[in-house]
Motif scaffolding. Structure first.
Motif, PDB file in Angstrom:
ATOM      1  N   ILE A  23      38.778   9.312 -17.799  1.00  0.00           N
ATOM      2  CA  ILE A  23      40.021   8.214 -17.553  1.00  0.00           C
ATOM      3  C   ILE A  23      39.528   7.356 -18.579  1.00  0.00           C
ATOM      4  CG2 ILE A  23      38.362   7.913 -15.318  1.00  0.00           C
ATOM      5  CD1 ILE A  23      41.881   6.305 -15.964  1.00  0.00           C
ATOM      6  N   HIS A  24      40.253   6.942 -19.345  1.00  0.00           N
ATOM      7  CA  HIS A  24      39.986   5.858 -20.413  1.00  0.00           C
ATOM      8  C   HIS A  24      40.458   4.668 -19.733  1.00  0.00           C
ATOM      9  CE1 HIS A  24      39.368   8.520 -23.745  1.00  0.00           C
ATOM     10  NE2 HIS A  24      40.375   9.266 -23.234  1.00  0.00           N
ATOM     11  N   ILE A  25      39.295   3.690 -19.436  1.00  0.00           N
ATOM     12  CA  ILE A  25      39.910   2.519 -18.648  1.00  0.00           C
ATOM     13  C   ILE A  25      40.888   1.578 -19.271  1.00  0.00           C
ATOM     14  CG2 ILE A  25      38.129   0.916 -19.165  1.00  0.00           C
ATOM     15  CD1 ILE A  25      39.558   1.658 -15.593  1.00  0.00           C
ATOM     16  N   ASP A  61      52.962  12.304 -30.584  1.00  0.00           N
ATOM     17  CA  ASP A  61      51.934  13.083 -30.604  1.00  0.00           C
ATOM     18  C   ASP A  61      50.694  11.893 -30.287  1.00  0.00           C
ATOM     19  OD1 ASP A  61      51.718  11.349 -32.761  1.00  0.00           O
ATOM     20  OD2 ASP A  61      51.697  12.705 -34.406  1.00  0.00           O
ATOM     21  N   LEU A  62      49.402  12.581 -30.445  1.00  0.00           N
ATOM     22  CA  LEU A  62      48.387  11.576 -29.998  1.00  0.00           C
ATOM     23  C   LEU A  62      48.294  10.277 -30.837  1.00  0.00           C
ATOM     24  CD1 LEU A  62      45.593  10.944 -28.678  1.00  0.00           C
ATOM     25  CD2 LEU A  62      44.304  12.327 -30.281  1.00  0.00           C
ATOM     26  N   GLN A  63      48.538  10.132 -32.214  1.00  0.00           N
ATOM     27  CA  GLN A  63      48.595   9.043 -32.964  1.00  0.00           C
ATOM     28  C   GLN A  63      49.522   7.987 -32.343  1.00  0.00           C
ATOM     29  OE1 GLN A  63      45.676   8.423 -35.129  1.00  0.00           O
ATOM     30  NE2 GLN A  63      46.611   6.191 -34.774  1.00  0.00           N
ATOM     31  N   SER A  64      50.696   8.613 -32.187  1.00  0.00           N
ATOM     32  CA  SER A  64      52.031   7.489 -31.797  1.00  0.00           C
ATOM     33  C   SER A  64      51.485   7.050 -30.604  1.00  0.00           C
ATOM     34  CB  SER A  64      53.117   8.295 -31.683  1.00  0.00           C
ATOM     35  OG  SER A  64      52.964   9.248 -30.438  1.00  0.00           O
ATOM     36  N   PHE A  65      50.648   7.678 -29.664  1.00  0.00           N
ATOM     37  CA  PHE A  65      50.257   6.919 -28.308  1.00  0.00           C
ATOM     38  C   PHE A  65      49.201   5.911 -28.887  1.00  0.00           C
ATOM     39  CE2 PHE A  65      46.395   7.331 -25.800  1.00  0.00           C
ATOM     40  CZ  PHE A  65      46.676   6.465 -24.746  1.00  0.00           C
ATOM     41  N   LEU A  66      48.129   6.352 -29.705  1.00  0.00           N
ATOM     42  CA  LEU A  66      47.043   5.664 -29.953  1.00  0.00           C
ATOM     43  C   LEU A  66      47.414   4.014 -30.524  1.00  0.00           C
ATOM     44  CD1 LEU A  66      44.619   8.189 -31.230  1.00  0.00           C
ATOM     45  CD2 LEU A  66      44.264   6.743 -29.051  1.00  0.00           C
ATOM     46  N   ASP A  67      48.515   4.271 -31.241  1.00  0.00           N
ATOM     47  CA  ASP A  67      48.831   2.845 -31.773  1.00  0.00           C
ATOM     48  C   ASP A  67      49.223   1.829 -30.756  1.00  0.00           C
ATOM     49  OD1 ASP A  67      48.531   3.985 -34.494  1.00  0.00           O
ATOM     50  OD2 ASP A  67      50.498   4.504 -34.641  1.00  0.00           O
ATOM     51  N   ALA A 201      32.306  14.760 -25.398  1.00  0.00           N
ATOM     52  CA  ALA A 201      33.387  14.500 -26.615  1.00  0.00           C
ATOM     53  C   ALA A 201      34.793  15.238 -26.441  1.00  0.00           C
ATOM     54  CB  ALA A 201      32.759  15.002 -27.913  1.00  0.00           C
ATOM     55  N   HIS A 202      35.771  14.542 -26.984  1.00  0.00           N
ATOM     56  CA  HIS A 202      37.024  15.152 -26.969  1.00  0.00           C
ATOM     57  C   HIS A 202      37.019  16.277 -27.922  1.00  0.00           C
ATOM     58  CE1 HIS A 202      38.180  11.477 -24.526  1.00  0.00           C
ATOM     59  NE2 HIS A 202      39.468  11.854 -24.817  1.00  0.00           N
ATOM     60  N   ALA A 203      37.436  17.293 -27.717  1.00  0.00           N
ATOM     61  CA  ALA A 203      37.533  18.302 -28.799  1.00  0.00           C
ATOM     62  C   ALA A 203      38.764  19.411 -28.463  1.00  0.00           C
ATOM     63  CB  ALA A 203      36.327  19.071 -28.828  1.00  0.00           C
ATOM     64  N   GLY A 204      39.373  19.853 -29.176  1.00  0.00           N
ATOM     65  CA  GLY A 204      40.269  20.856 -28.880  1.00  0.00           C
ATOM     66  C   GLY A 204      41.697  20.354 -28.013  1.00  0.00           C
ATOM     67  N   GLU A 205      41.932  19.089 -28.410  1.00  0.00           N
ATOM     68  CA  GLU A 205      43.045  18.431 -27.668  1.00  0.00           C
ATOM     69  C   GLU A 205      44.113  18.858 -28.664  1.00  0.00           C
ATOM     70  OE1 GLU A 205      42.996  14.045 -27.443  1.00  0.00           O
ATOM     71  OE2 GLU A 205      44.766  14.017 -25.963  1.00  0.00           O
ATOM     72  N   GLU A 206      44.012  18.141 -29.737  1.00  0.00           N
ATOM     73  CA  GLU A 206      44.995  18.279 -31.003  1.00  0.00           C
ATOM     74  C   GLU A 206      44.190  19.179 -32.043  1.00  0.00           C
ATOM     75  OE1 GLU A 206      46.781  14.850 -32.578  1.00  0.00           O
ATOM     76  OE2 GLU A 206      48.474  14.957 -31.405  1.00  0.00           O
ATOM     77  N   LEU A 252      49.290  15.808 -17.401  1.00  0.00           N
ATOM     78  CA  LEU A 252      50.291  14.858 -17.827  1.00  0.00           C
ATOM     79  C   LEU A 252      50.160  14.403 -19.431  1.00  0.00           C
ATOM     80  CD1 LEU A 252      50.974  12.841 -14.618  1.00  0.00           C
ATOM     81  CD2 LEU A 252      52.486  14.798 -15.653  1.00  0.00           C
ATOM     82  N   SER A 253      48.870  14.058 -19.993  1.00  0.00           N
ATOM     83  CA  SER A 253      48.567  13.589 -21.034  1.00  0.00           C
ATOM     84  C   SER A 253      49.016  14.827 -22.076  1.00  0.00           C
ATOM     85  CB  SER A 253      47.016  13.368 -21.273  1.00  0.00           C
ATOM     86  OG  SER A 253      46.606  13.244 -22.413  1.00  0.00           O
ATOM     87  N   ASN A 254      48.578  15.911 -21.702  1.00  0.00           N
ATOM     88  CA  ASN A 254      49.096  16.969 -22.703  1.00  0.00           C
ATOM     89  C   ASN A 254      50.507  17.226 -22.901  1.00  0.00           C
ATOM     90  OD1 ASN A 254      46.226  19.263 -21.429  1.00  0.00           O
ATOM     91  ND2 ASN A 254      46.177  17.818 -23.141  1.00  0.00           N
ATOM     92  N   ASP A 283      43.324  10.894 -17.732  1.00  0.00           N
ATOM     93  CA  ASP A 283      43.337  10.386 -19.133  1.00  0.00           C
ATOM     94  C   ASP A 283      43.587   9.201 -19.144  1.00  0.00           C
ATOM     95  OD1 ASP A 283      42.499  10.776 -21.768  1.00  0.00           O
ATOM     96  OD2 ASP A 283      44.240  12.196 -22.374  1.00  0.00           O
ATOM     97  N   ASP A 284      45.094   8.774 -19.555  1.00  0.00           N
ATOM     98  CA  ASP A 284      45.683   7.543 -19.621  1.00  0.00           C
ATOM     99  C   ASP A 284      46.843   7.111 -18.678  1.00  0.00           C
ATOM    100  OD1 ASP A 284      44.091   6.306 -22.048  1.00  0.00           O
ATOM    101  OD2 ASP A 284      44.857   8.328 -22.892  1.00  0.00           O
ATOM    102  N   PRO A 285      46.342   7.202 -17.314  1.00  0.00           N
ATOM    103  CA  PRO A 285      47.420   7.307 -16.369  1.00  0.00           C
ATOM    104  C   PRO A 285      48.689   6.162 -16.405  1.00  0.00           C
ATOM    105  CG  PRO A 285      45.444   6.333 -15.638  1.00  0.00           C
ATOM    106  CD  PRO A 285      44.988   6.878 -16.845  1.00  0.00           C
TER     107      PRO A 285
HETATM  108  N1  ADE Z   1      41.968   7.499 -26.237  1.00  0.00           N
HETATM  109  C1  ADE Z   1      42.622   7.285 -25.199  1.00  0.00           C
HETATM  110  N2  ADE Z   1      43.064   8.523 -24.912  1.00  0.00           N
HETATM  111  C2  ADE Z   1      42.975   9.412 -25.802  1.00  0.00           C
HETATM  112  C3  ADE Z   1      43.121  11.029 -25.897  1.00  0.00           C
HETATM  113  N3  ADE Z   1      43.828  11.367 -25.095  1.00  0.00           N
HETATM  114  N4  ADE Z   1      42.505  11.584 -26.732  1.00  0.00           N
HETATM  115  C4  ADE Z   1      41.911  10.894 -27.753  1.00  0.00           C
HETATM  116  N5  ADE Z   1      41.536   9.656 -27.643  1.00  0.00           N
HETATM  117  C5  ADE Z   1      41.891   8.923 -26.718  1.00  0.00           C
END
Ligand code: ADE
Ligand code: ZN
Length: 343
Positions: A23-25, A61-67, A201-206, A252-254, A283-285
């Protein structure tokens, strides 16, 4: 598209005690709180209001969320803001029967804006203490390095955090995955290992399965965050199963970040059937449409092959994979057994 029939296991999925390990706070900041903090701190936001902001949560995708996620975090300035954000999460986690949570936080998102490390850590830590005293939730913090920034910046961030070393239990690696392989952070993770910090570490998401391998071999992490692309490499699946490396999966993140086209296509059942130590997390609820119980209920509804035994295994894995002391793990697993025996 029609939604699947809700799973008959929903009451048990909601009631079972569980740990949340991914969970990313900052990803728990609901639009209402973003606007309340913006008002309190005099921060101008590009969106007209809560509804307009929610309407912008259509990610490709991930980047569109991160922005959007980093823009949302710009309202966090004072220690009380960090406390309020984490406390709102803990109240929701308690309602979902979370008994232990390991919270990711992204200090660079805040220190880059001039917010002192102490402000971030003290606010989050105070919320963790109150989660234990008022809600009975055990909570700890994991400091994440942003992988789109340099390793030099990560090393500086670690140095800035070291006076508060007692307030966090480990480090992680998040943000834009593609083009930023784990090996970019070899030196800073080696230093963290020497300091006795837990490593994830985050890995194997994208990113490809090779990133999961280098997270294990180069960074020497104890858990992989996401890791769902491991099934592209049967040899890697075998390795992860043999070593019981936990994967913190976030259905749900995926779905929202289009790692899978639909929840019915998710490989959670395949991961469990392969004997992997998979867990379910949010993840980022605030951005992905649900907290941990919503993740459980929606993935079980979309994948009818998931059984009551799978629910038990996932909850048990969440305790097994946590960085909590063995006695605490034992007590939570016993409580889990009691809930299943009674259901
Ligand atoms: N930061 C917050 N959520 C993330 C995710 N799902 N992947 C990578 N970085 C993040
Ligand atoms: Zn994540």
């Amino acid at each position: 598209m029609t939604s699947p029939t809700p799973t008959a296991l929903a009451p048990l999925l909601r009631a079972m005690p569980k740990a949340e390990l991914h969970i990313h706070i900052e990803g728990s900041l609901e639009p209402e709180l973003i606007f309340a903090l913006a008002r309190r701190n005099g921060v101008a936001l590009p969106h007209a209001g809560v509804e307009a902001l929610r309407a912008a949560y259509a990610f490709t995708d991930l980047q569109s969320f991160l922005d959007i996620y980093y823009a949302g975090a710009s309202v966090l300035l004072q220690e009380q803001d960090f406390f309020d954000m984490a406390w709102a999460y803990f109240e929701r986690a308690a309602a979902d029967n979370v008994v232990h949570a390991e919270l990711f936080f992204d200090p660079q998102t805040h220190t880059e804006r001039g917010v002192p490390m102490a402000t971030v850590l003290n606010g989050l830590h105070r919320a963790c203490l109150q989660a234990q005293s008022r809600l009975g939730i055990s909570a700890s913090l994991i400091l994440c390095f942003l992988r789109h920034l340099s390793e030099e910046a990560a090393l500086q961030t670690l140095e800035q955090a070291l006076p508060w070393r007692h307030l966090f239990i480990g480090v992680g690696l998040d943000s834009s995955e593609r083009g930023h392989p784990p090996e970019k952070f070899a030196r800073v993770f080696a230093r963290c290992r020497d300091l006795g910090l837990h490593l994830v570490a985050h890995a194997g998401e994208e990113g490809p399965p090779a990133y999961i391998e280098s997270a294990l071999d180069v960074l020497r992490v104890e858990r992989i965050d996401h890791g769902v692309r491991c099934t592209e490499s049967p040899a890697l699946v075998q390795r992860l199963a043999a070593a019981q490396v936990p994967l913190t999966v976030c259905p749900l993140s995926n779905l929202k970040l289009r790692v899978v086209p639909s929840l019915a296509d998710h490989n959670l059942k395949a991961l469990l059937d392969a004997g992997l130590c998979a867990t379910v997390n949010s993840d980022d609820p605030a951005y992905f449409g649900g907290y941990i119980n919503e993740n459980f209920v929606q993935i079980f509804s979309a994948l009818p092959a998931l059984t009551r035994q799978d629910a038990y295994t996932l909850a048990r894995n969440s305790f097994k994979a946590s960085f909590a002391p063995p006695a605490a793990k034992q007590a939570w697993m016993q409580r889990l057994d009691e809930v299943f025996a009674a259901a």
